[in-house]
Design an enzyme around this catalytic site. Structure first.
Site: not given
Ligand code: THU
Length: 137
Positions: A48, A50, A59, A61, A95, A98
């Protein structure tokens, strides 16, 4: 349901754990790593990333899938499996966004993720029934 061979699952989860260190998550503090296995058996990883403008976050994935598309030669990508892990080892199913992106590359793609019951394997068709498909008139 199609299951992953134990060897493939281990390799995929280890790859996801390895990339986890590169996650950029200063806002949530929630580092996620993902690894995908293509139909040809190749592995691609992502984490991920941000942003100060929170909604721009990607994300792990999708990061892994986009890397697979960008680094695969021609033809439509086929995804055999996706594994997702997080630093805190808490439940983390993919999520909705994804799930939609995974489903683009194969309805039978196996997703390995941590649920309330520990690591589970489900197909993306189970995780996202009635995914969107573009119908052209
Ligand atoms: N996130 C992912 O990378 N994958 C997931 O399956 C759920 C959420 C990340 C997005 C964000 O940077 C952090 O987790 C918190 O939501």
């Amino acid at each position: 349901m199609l299951k992953l061979a134990a060897k493939d699952r281990e390799q995929l989860m280890q790859s996801a754990r390895d990339i986890l260190r590169r996650a950029y998550a200063p806002y949530s503090g929630f580092k996620v790593g993902a690894a995908v296995m293509t139909g040809e058996g190749k592995i691609f990883t992502g984490c991920n990333v941000e942003n100060a403008s929170y909604g721009l976050t990607i994300c792990a994935e999708r990061s892994a899938i986009f890397s697979a598309v960008a680094n695969s030669a021609g033809g439509k990508l086929s995804l055999r499996a996706v594994a997702v892990v997080n630093e805190k080892e808490v439940p983390c199913p993919p999520c909705g966004a994804c799930r939609q992106v995974i489903s683009e590359f194969g309805a039978e793609t196996v997703v390995v993720f941590k649920s309330e019951r520990g690591y589970e394997e489900l197909t993306i068709a189970d995780l996202l029934p009635s995914s969107f498909k573009l119908a052209r008139s």
